[in-house]
Design a protein around this motif. Structure first.
Motif, mmCIF file in Angstrom:
data_model
loop_
_atom_site.group_PDB
_atom_site.id
_atom_site.type_symbol
_atom_site.label_atom_id
_atom_site.label_comp_id
_atom_site.label_asym_id
_atom_site.label_seq_id
_atom_site.Cartn_x
_atom_site.Cartn_y
_atom_site.Cartn_z
ATOM 1 N N VAL A 1 31.270 50.776 -6.641
ATOM 2 C CA VAL A 1 31.379 52.399 -7.319
ATOM 3 C C VAL A 1 30.716 52.703 -6.323
ATOM 4 O O VAL A 1 31.115 54.680 -6.101
ATOM 5 C CB VAL A 1 32.191 52.686 -8.627
ATOM 6 N N GLN A 2 29.281 52.958 -7.099
ATOM 7 C CA GLN A 2 28.432 53.506 -6.628
ATOM 8 C C GLN A 2 28.437 54.050 -5.109
ATOM 9 O O GLN A 2 28.270 55.152 -4.872
ATOM 10 C CB GLN A 2 27.398 53.599 -7.063
ATOM 11 N N ARG A 3 28.403 53.554 -4.266
ATOM 12 C CA ARG A 3 28.556 53.635 -2.944
ATOM 13 C C ARG A 3 29.455 53.939 -2.526
ATOM 14 O O ARG A 3 29.083 54.780 -1.911
ATOM 15 C CB ARG A 3 28.589 51.868 -2.109
ATOM 16 N N GLU A 4 30.205 53.877 -2.751
ATOM 17 C CA GLU A 4 31.625 54.863 -1.936
ATOM 18 C C GLU A 4 31.643 55.871 -2.760
ATOM 19 O O GLU A 4 32.239 57.837 -2.181
ATOM 20 C CB GLU A 4 33.372 53.675 -2.969
ATOM 21 N N ALA A 5 31.432 56.103 -4.031
ATOM 22 C CA ALA A 5 30.974 57.796 -4.293
ATOM 23 C C ALA A 5 30.052 58.571 -4.314
ATOM 24 O O ALA A 5 30.696 59.915 -3.914
ATOM 25 C CB ALA A 5 31.234 57.668 -5.932
ATOM 26 N N GLN A 6 28.893 58.242 -4.174
ATOM 27 C CA GLN A 6 27.629 58.416 -3.065
ATOM 28 C C GLN A 6 28.088 59.627 -2.290
ATOM 29 O O GLN A 6 27.655 60.875 -2.915
ATOM 30 C CB GLN A 6 26.668 57.532 -2.749
ATOM 31 N N GLN A 7 28.382 59.440 -0.897
ATOM 32 C CA GLN A 7 28.530 60.833 0.013
ATOM 33 C C GLN A 7 29.550 61.654 -0.494
ATOM 34 O O GLN A 7 29.448 62.673 -0.106
ATOM 35 C CB GLN A 7 29.057 60.145 1.650
ATOM 36 N N TYR A 8 30.433 61.444 -1.798
ATOM 37 C CA TYR A 8 31.405 62.560 -2.027
ATOM 38 C C TYR A 8 30.854 63.411 -3.461
ATOM 39 O O TYR A 8 30.873 63.757 -3.302
ATOM 40 C CB TYR A 8 32.281 62.201 -2.143
ATOM 41 N N LEU A 9 29.641 62.910 -3.694
ATOM 42 C CA LEU A 9 28.785 63.485 -5.668
ATOM 43 C C LEU A 9 28.648 65.188 -4.533
ATOM 44 O O LEU A 9 27.750 65.171 -4.194
ATOM 45 C CB LEU A 9 27.813 62.461 -5.506
ATOM 46 N N PRO A 10 29.068 65.439 -5.451
ATOM 47 C CA PRO A 10 28.654 67.193 -5.411
ATOM 48 C C PRO A 10 26.506 67.337 -5.762
ATOM 49 O O PRO A 10 26.490 65.887 -6.532
ATOM 50 C CB PRO A 10 28.601 67.956 -6.871
ATOM 51 N N LYS A 11 26.283 68.275 -4.856
ATOM 52 C CA LYS A 11 24.486 68.437 -4.943
ATOM 53 C C LYS A 11 24.167 67.613 -6.082
ATOM 54 O O LYS A 11 23.012 66.837 -5.631
ATOM 55 C CB LYS A 11 24.185 69.522 -4.107
ATOM 56 N N ASP A 12 24.415 68.762 -7.182
ATOM 57 C CA ASP A 12 23.379 69.194 -8.015
ATOM 58 C C ASP A 12 23.984 67.614 -9.241
ATOM 59 O O ASP A 12 23.385 67.444 -10.207
ATOM 60 C CB ASP A 12 23.364 69.755 -9.088
ATOM 61 N N CYS A 13 24.660 66.338 -8.812
ATOM 62 C CA CYS A 13 24.720 65.244 -9.595
ATOM 63 C C CYS A 13 24.197 64.046 -8.481
ATOM 64 O O CYS A 13 23.811 64.232 -7.898
ATOM 65 C CB CYS A 13 25.800 64.762 -9.493
ATOM 66 N N GLN A 14 23.805 63.437 -9.902
ATOM 67 C CA GLN A 14 22.427 61.382 -9.020
ATOM 68 C C GLN A 14 23.381 61.274 -10.546
ATOM 69 O O GLN A 14 23.914 60.702 -11.014
ATOM 70 C CB GLN A 14 21.144 62.763 -9.991
ATOM 71 N N LEU A 15 23.438 60.036 -8.933
ATOM 72 C CA LEU A 15 23.519 58.431 -9.853
ATOM 73 C C LEU A 15 22.684 57.836 -10.267
ATOM 74 O O LEU A 15 21.657 57.514 -9.339
ATOM 75 C CB LEU A 15 24.882 57.728 -8.743
ATOM 76 N N ILE A 16 22.607 56.897 -11.269
ATOM 77 C CA ILE A 16 21.082 56.086 -11.574
ATOM 78 C C ILE A 16 22.400 54.569 -12.141
ATOM 79 O O ILE A 16 22.912 55.049 -13.024
ATOM 80 C CB ILE A 16 20.249 56.551 -12.450
ATOM 81 N N GLY A 17 21.951 53.706 -11.442
ATOM 82 C CA GLY A 17 21.941 52.078 -12.155
ATOM 83 C C GLY A 17 22.712 51.791 -10.688
ATOM 84 O O GLY A 17 21.902 51.910 -9.818
ATOM 85 N N PRO A 18 23.490 50.930 -11.347
ATOM 86 C CA PRO A 18 23.755 50.505 -12.105
ATOM 87 C C PRO A 18 22.891 49.824 -13.486
ATOM 88 O O PRO A 18 21.878 48.689 -12.446
ATOM 89 C CB PRO A 18 25.137 48.996 -12.426
ATOM 90 N N LEU A 19 22.885 49.671 -14.369
ATOM 91 C CA LEU A 19 21.471 49.061 -15.611
ATOM 92 C C LEU A 19 22.734 48.515 -16.264
ATOM 93 O O LEU A 19 23.770 48.942 -16.642
ATOM 94 C CB LEU A 19 20.948 50.324 -16.473
ATOM 95 N N PRO A 20 21.812 47.221 -16.751
ATOM 96 C CA PRO A 20 21.971 47.022 -18.712
ATOM 97 C C PRO A 20 22.408 47.464 -19.265
ATOM 98 O O PRO A 20 21.159 47.605 -18.905
ATOM 99 C CB PRO A 20 21.472 45.631 -17.891
ATOM 100 N N SER A 21 23.284 47.436 -20.371
ATOM 101 C CA SER A 21 24.013 47.758 -21.626
ATOM 102 C C SER A 21 22.280 47.663 -22.411
ATOM 103 O O SER A 21 21.399 47.022 -22.168
ATOM 104 C CB SER A 21 25.030 47.511 -21.704
ATOM 105 N N ALA A 22 21.961 48.090 -23.587
ATOM 106 C CA ALA A 22 20.860 47.773 -24.054
ATOM 107 C C ALA A 22 21.333 47.132 -24.500
ATOM 108 O O ALA A 22 20.335 45.857 -24.749
ATOM 109 C CB ALA A 22 20.588 49.274 -25.721
ATOM 110 N N MET A 23 22.357 46.341 -24.969
ATOM 111 C CA MET A 23 22.568 45.074 -25.603
ATOM 112 C C MET A 23 23.339 44.584 -24.167
ATOM 113 O O MET A 23 24.694 44.067 -24.247
ATOM 114 C CB MET A 23 23.267 44.928 -27.076
#
Ligand code: ADP
Ligand code: ZN
Ligand code: ZN
Length: 729
Positions: A655-677
């Motif tokens: 999802v991140q790969r596909e969304a990255q290029q269309y993302l508004p400039k002031d948005c940032q994607l971080i992760g994917p990260l595992p949840s706290a648990m």
């Protein structure tokens, strides 16, 4: 060629988990005037028939009209949901990126979702009753009185009984066919007062005067427990009823007790309709209908009540606006506080957010001038604010978490002064860990990355994150060793210890001990009874209840609150301490709060000690600003949940790969990260963070992420959802 008569296309919100409306053709032979937004229809869906809400009629469908099916029937002659609730639901579906039909479901009680009609709840005169000659019932004065009341129009049973008409009298009149049941169409609530309140203090009067009914504004009313916030709500509600309007009051889950409702009922003549999730369908439906037809001047409820339609909305109150229970954590994940602000805007009425410890989001909105900020700094009745003191635990001997100093203070409070002590420990059970002394084995949950909590009373081990439970093992399952140790603290353990050293009763308040409304009720009676005792409990204690005889508050393990993986950990800890502190000596003076910690020098405690909740929030806001976290950036999480350890990560990465290029400039994607648990209830959980600098880009990013996630191929048993403005990360 003459233009053919174009069929009317109905755009419907159908209760299915798809993020789009559904188009149908209008049933044949139906007069188009009946097709008003907010009515329900029965429509074929697959091989079933379902109930859907009409959002709008359109001239042309986006689908090929030959493929459209016709609705079977129309259920309502009048819209059930007015234009503002319709707009609110559409807004919420878009903002929270949730299937629109499920959002609309939140605005209707189950009975109506199932396709049943409104019930006939009110009484009115029959033609015969209207034609009755004067004095005809002079020998039955109570019947005559009822008829006289109904001359003014239909009445709700509650207002009739308020006026002294019993249901036996109504039955009698009905059997004579002088009165009959009808559907309530009352519009203006009864504005009368049963009692007038106290004379307002200066700050209360200022807050009251700042609120103009009949137009949209947001007010943050900040004041400690006992400072008179509720009194301000009551005055505003009185003014609102006076205009013929209704008030909607939201209360956190645990705050909604019979006492809370009674306080409102004691002041006003108008019926109070109560709505919460624990109610039977029938009760809920009756309350919903009283709100919708306007017979209840006050509608009071927990989170989901924010979607209840009102005939004449005039005021919204959100009490304890910082409370976590306003955020729905599954399915349709909305924040009732935020929806309340949007709703007030759509209804053109004021909304009051009250709290002793406002959320950073609301404080920042006040700082930017979007919300008007009012303070109630004193306590009513002159009760002083308790003195806060940290107790340096380093090197001290502890018994079940309690230092000798705290124990002495408890003894002094209950045994010498005959008052009550309230102790706060946010962990239930006996101990959070069971370990083998011989080999080091630790009892863990088979389904979660979590340890099992020892519950001695029930002789079992329980996971507090899933439903897992097993009997307490007599010996180590790994080495057979018989010496099993418990580590850490829980309320059961502290209760047991206090029972051995104190002569007074110890009442434990946690979700194990407090099953059902009755348990909370009897605890509140104990508190009101003012007998010397210790009340020991978890978070349950911190919610707006009144403990008049509490002289001492002890926070047993403040350190556990400080260390949290969540970026909201410190904010919550400060709110918790101030909230528990608020329970002390509300009427008596000289209450005291003892906070046990190994870190008395932490600036957070320093500010708390000085009574500077504002100093804490200012420094926390600074931290949030520099990290771009809420309320400075808008956060959303795309979360995945899968049985396979790697599936979730791979899916979110795609999802991140596909969304990255269309993302508004002031948005940032971080992760994917595992949840706290990372593993919970046997499922692996990952999250993709998205932080946006503005609301507009946040909305665009949310659309984009959901769109990508919906189109990407995913393993069959993987599920994902988007959490906008998450409260837990
Ligand atoms: P909060 O909602 O902030 O906890 P309340 O409105 O419940 O505070 O007020 C605390 C107590 O003080 C209540 O018993 C209330 O009746 C009383 N009270 C509130 N305002 C006044 C006032 N202006 N004069 C006298 N008593 C008041
Ligand atoms: Zn062992
Ligand atoms: Zn578990």
């Amino acid at each position: 060629m003459t233009q053919s008569n174009k069929p009317i296309v109905l755009r419907l919100a159908a209760p299915v988990p798809l993020r789009r409306p559904f188009d149908y053709l209008a049933p044949e032979d139906l007069s188009p005037e009946l097709l008003r937004p907010g009515i329900r229809l029965r429509v074929p869906f697959g091989s079933r028939e379902i109930t859907a809400v009409l959002m709008q009629t359109v001239d042309e469908s986006s689908v090929d009209e030959k493929q459209l099916r016709a609705a079977n029937s129309v259920l309502d002659d009048e819209p059930l949901l007015g234009p503002s609730i319709m707009a609110l639901c559409s807004w919420a579906a878009d903002y929270y990126q949730h299937p629109v039909g499920e959002v609309f479901s939140a605005a209707l009680p189950k009975t109506l979702r199932d396709g049943k009609g409104l019930s006939e709840t009110h009484w009115r005169l029959t033609v015969r009753g209207k034609g009755l000659p004067e004095g005809a019932l002079s020998r039955a004065p109570s019947q005559a009185k009822a008829l006289a009341l109904l001359q003014n129009g239909e009445q709700a049973p509650a207002s009739l009984s308020e006026a002294g008409v019993s249901s036996a009298v109504l039955r009698e009149l009905a059997s004579k066919e002088l009165i009959e049941r009808c559907r309530g169409t009352t519009k203006a609530p009864n504005p009368g007062l049963k009692e007038s309140g106290p004379t307002l203090g200066e700050e209360q009067a200022q807050a009251l005067a700042a609120v103009t009914l009949g137009e949209f504004s947001v007010h943050l009313l900040q004041g400690v427990t006992g400072s008179g916030k509720t009194e301000v709500y009551l005055r505003l509600i009185a003014a609102c009823l006076e205009r013929g309007d209704q008030a909607l009051v939201l209360i956190p889950e645990i705050g909604l007790t019979p006492q809370t409702v009674e306080r409102f009922e004691a002041r006003f003549k108008t019926p109070v309709a109560v709505l919460h999730s624990g109610m039977a369908d029938g009760q809920r439906f009756a309350a919903w209908q009283a709100a919708q037809c306007g017979s209840a001047g006050i509608v009071m409820g927990t989170r989901s009540a924010i979607f209840t339609p009102l005939a004449r909305p005039g005021l919204i109150v959100v009490d304890e606006e910082h409370d976590g229970s306003y955020k729905q954590q599954d399915g349709f994940r909305y924040s009732a506080r935020d929806v309340a602000v949007k709703r007030a805007q759509l209804e053109a009425c004021p909304v009051i957010l009250g709290s002793a410890t406002p959320s950073l989001e609301s404080l920042e909105n006040a700082r930017r001038g979007r919300y008007q900020h009012h303070f109630l700094r004193g306590r009513q009745g002159g009760g002083e604010l308790p003195m806060l003191q940290t107790l340096d635990l380093r090197g001290l001997h502890l018994n079940a978490g309690i230092s000798d100093y705290l124990l002495a203070a408890i003894r002094d409070t209950v045994e010498t002064q005959g008052r009550q002590a309230l102790l706060f420990l946010n962990r239930r059970g006996f101990a959070p860990t069971l370990q083998c002394h011989d080999c080091g084995w630790v009892a863990g949950c088979d389904h979660c990355d979590a340890r099992l909590t020892v519950h001695l009373r029930k002789r079992c081990l329980r996971c507090h994150h899933c439903a897992a439970q097993r009997a307490l093992p007599p010996q180590c399952p790994d080495c057979g060793g018989r010496s099993l140790l418990t580590h850490g603290l829980g309320t059961e353990q502290t209760e047991e210890f206090l029972n051995t050293v104190l002569r007074c009763p110890v009442h434990r308040v946690d979700s194990d001990a407090m099953r059902g409304v009755d348990a909370m009720q009897s605890l509140l009676e104990v508190a009101q009874g003012e007998e010397p005792c210790v009340i020991l409990g978890t978070q349950m204690l911190t919610k707006g209840h009144h403990f008049p005889a509490v002289q001492l508050v002890g926070v047993i393990d403040a350190d556990a609150l400080l260390y949290s993986a969540d970026f909201r950990g410190e904010e919550r800890m400060a709110q918790l301490v101030v909230q528990v502190a608020g329970r002390a000596g509300r009427e008596a003076s000289g209450g005291k709060v003892l906070i046990q910690t190994h870190y008395p020098d932490d600036p957070l405690f320093e500010s708390l000690r000085d009574g500077h909740f504002e100093a804490i929030t200012t420094s926390l806001l600074e931290k949030r600003r520099s990290s771009g976290l809420p309320p400075f950036g808008q956060l959303m999480l795309l979360r995945s949940d899968a049985r396979d350890e790697r599936d979730g990560e791979a899916f979110l990465r795609a999802v991140q790969r596909e969304a990255q290029q269309y993302l508004p400039k002031d948005c940032q994607l971080i992760g994917p990260l595992p949840s706290a648990m990372p593993r919970r209830a046997g499922r692996f959980r990952w999250q993709l963070w998205c932080i946006a600098a503005s609301r507009r880009s946040a909305l665009a990013a949310a659309h984009l992420l959901v769109d990508r996630a919906e189109t990407l191929k995913k393993p069959r048993e993987l599920s994902w959802f988007i959490d906008i403005d998450p409260s837990d990360v």
